[in-house]
Write an enzyme that holds these catalytic residues in place. Structure first.
Site, PDB file in Angstrom:
ATOM      1  N   ARG A 219      -2.095  -6.082  -3.051  1.00  0.00           N
ATOM      2  CA  ARG A 219      -2.559  -5.947  -1.674  1.00  0.00           C
ATOM      3  C   ARG A 219      -3.401  -4.644  -1.418  1.00  0.00           C
ATOM      4  O   ARG A 219      -4.830  -4.940  -1.257  1.00  0.00           O
ATOM      5  CB  ARG A 219      -1.399  -6.010  -0.656  1.00  0.00           C
ATOM      6  N   ASP A 220      -2.870  -3.562  -1.501  1.00  0.00           N
ATOM      7  CA  ASP A 220      -3.891  -2.238  -1.082  1.00  0.00           C
ATOM      8  C   ASP A 220      -4.840  -2.172  -1.976  1.00  0.00           C
ATOM      9  O   ASP A 220      -5.985  -1.841  -1.904  1.00  0.00           O
ATOM     10  CB  ASP A 220      -2.844  -1.104  -1.146  1.00  0.00           C
TER      11      ASP A 220
ATOM     12  N   HIS B 184       4.378   6.589   1.117  1.00  0.00           N
ATOM     13  CA  HIS B 184       3.081   5.869   0.684  1.00  0.00           C
ATOM     14  C   HIS B 184       2.039   6.829   0.412  1.00  0.00           C
ATOM     15  O   HIS B 184       1.402   7.339   1.326  1.00  0.00           O
ATOM     16  CB  HIS B 184       2.717   4.724   1.395  1.00  0.00           C
TER      17      HIS B 184
ATOM     18  N   HIS C 116      -1.740   8.447  -1.248  1.00  0.00           N
ATOM     19  CA  HIS C 116      -2.857   8.282  -2.232  1.00  0.00           C
ATOM     20  C   HIS C 116      -3.256   9.311  -2.881  1.00  0.00           C
ATOM     21  O   HIS C 116      -2.909  10.407  -2.465  1.00  0.00           O
ATOM     22  CB  HIS C 116      -4.105   7.709  -1.119  1.00  0.00           C
TER      23      HIS C 116
ATOM     24  N   CYS D 272      -8.891   2.112   1.590  1.00  0.00           N
ATOM     25  CA  CYS D 272      -8.470   1.505   2.881  1.00  0.00           C
ATOM     26  C   CYS D 272     -10.228   1.436   3.430  1.00  0.00           C
ATOM     27  O   CYS D 272     -10.871   2.401   3.441  1.00  0.00           O
ATOM     28  CB  CYS D 272      -8.015   2.361   3.902  1.00  0.00           C
TER      29      CYS D 272
ATOM     30  N   ASN E  10      -3.973   4.529  -4.515  1.00  0.00           N
ATOM     31  CA  ASN E  10      -2.674   4.935  -4.481  1.00  0.00           C
ATOM     32  C   ASN E  10      -2.491   5.727  -5.487  1.00  0.00           C
ATOM     33  O   ASN E  10      -3.064   5.637  -6.629  1.00  0.00           O
ATOM     34  CB  ASN E  10      -1.942   3.639  -4.453  1.00  0.00           C
TER      35      ASN E  10
END
Ligand code: COA
Ligand code: ZN
Length: 327
Positions: free
Chosen positions: A23-24, A215, A217, A248, A257
């Site tokens: 996803r990310d 979470h 990055h 993002c 990430n």
């Protein structure tokens, strides 16, 4: 022999690794990764034993065309018992699609920064909160777990520092609503270890029963340091992305990430209990460049695990003989 103990020794402590690459990671890619390849990637990650996999996002296909095949991916993956299959949802429409697709967990997202929330989700924080409250209620009535991810907890690329009071006010309100988990996101890699240690310690003290995920990055090279600072402060759940994919679209300069295989490798070296098959993750990561058309940031993929040995240079025998002859 004296036994030396330090916070750096995992001593078998369980750390949960949650994969967000599908996803990310893939949401950022210019090239559309074919649906069958996405399904194969998720299946490889399941076989590797990740604790949770964020499989896709039920967002507007116009906003994130890379993930317009969320329904098919959720339907076709092989589900392993014990693994939580999650999806990001921005609104009630997304939640309905995700519940229909039988996700185990809805991952709701809003930003702790007003500017980032407006840029990313086109709503004020107050509007987002009201909309997400509806989604939490929908998830709860459907018996689907709800996790809330708060972006920009450690800083906003457009505003700078984000007041901790405002972050914790959102944590409190989602905790009251009955969210099953809360993720504190460093969306653009602004967090540093001292800040992380403080935020995690306060969060655990104020909401001891809440399940927090961190979470990070790796935008400024502090990803692993932040993971270790969070562990030292009591955190035990981390999002990470295979190959270090990610970013993002509404966060200028955001990069990947923290990299799943690098974090797993580091924590296993330190004797933390991370129930992930590193070789399988690396095997899957090695296939990413062919899928997305460019290299991935993972350094472990280039160098291999620390005890992967290399043969000495071709003239080694002669060098040794000469050295020994001089002895
Ligand atoms: N699933 C599918 N379609 C959706 C949707 C969803 N969850 N939410 C909205 N849409 C569609 C609407 O039907 C509408 O389609 P139309 O133009 O064909 O009528 C269009 O998207 C716009 O809907 P609207 O309600 O006006 O929302 P918006 O334009 O303000 O967009 C978001 C808001 C949040 C839904 C959209 O910007 C989005 O999905 N963004 C993704 C953000 C993201 O994933 N960021 C990365 C994660 S941090
Ligand atoms: Zn992220």
């Amino acid at each position: 022999m004296t036994t030396v103990r330090s916070a750096w020794q995992g001593a078998g402590r369980r750390i949960h690794m949650q994969e967000v690459g599908p996803r990310d990671g893939l949401q950022m890619e210019a090239a559309f990764v074919p649906t069958a390849d996405k399904i194969a990637l998720v299946n490889q990650l399941s076989a590797a034993g990740l604790d949770k996999i964020e499989v896709s996002a039920f967002v507007s296909p116009a906003a994130v065309p890379a993930l317009r095949d969320a329904e098919v991916v959720l339907r076709e993956i092989e589900r392993h018992p014990g693994i939580v299959y999650a999806a990001l949802v921005p609104n009630v429409r997304g939640a309905e699609r995700a519940i229909e697709s039988k996700v185990d967990e809805l991952n709701l997202v809003m930003s702790a920064s007003e500017t980032h929330n407006l840029a990313n989700l086109r709503m004020t924080r107050a509007q987002s909160f009201r909309a997400l409250a509806e989604v939490v209620a929908l998830g709860r009535s459907a018996g689907v777990a709800v996790n809330v991810s708060l972006s920009c907890v450690f800083g906003c690329p457009m505003e700078g520092e984000v007041a901790l009071d405002e972050v914790f006010d959102l944590v409190e309100r989602f905790d009251q609503l009955g969210a099953h988990g809360l993720t504190l996101c460093d969306t653009t890699g602004m967090a540093h270890p001292a800040q992380v240690a403080r935020v995690v310690a306060i969060a655990r003290l104020r909401w001891p029963r809440q399940i927090f995920t961190l979470h990070f990055h790796n935008t400024r090279g502090m990803g692993l340091a932040n993971v270790l600072a969070a562990i030292d402060a009591g955190a035990d759940r981390f999002d990470a992305s295979i190959g270090g994919l990610g970013g993002c679209p509404y966060a200028p300069g955001a990069t990947g990430n923290v990299c799943t295989e690098e974090i797993v490798h580091a924590l296993q070296c330190m004797d933390f209990h991370v129930a992930v098959d590193l070789a399988r993750v690396m095997h899957a990561a090695a296939r990413l460049p062919a899928l997305i058309g460019h290299e991935v940031p993972s350094q472990l993929l280039k160098a291999g695990p620390r005890l992967q040995l290399h043969p000495p240079p071709a003239d080694f025998a002669a060098v040794r003989e000469r050295a020994l002859a001089r002895a």
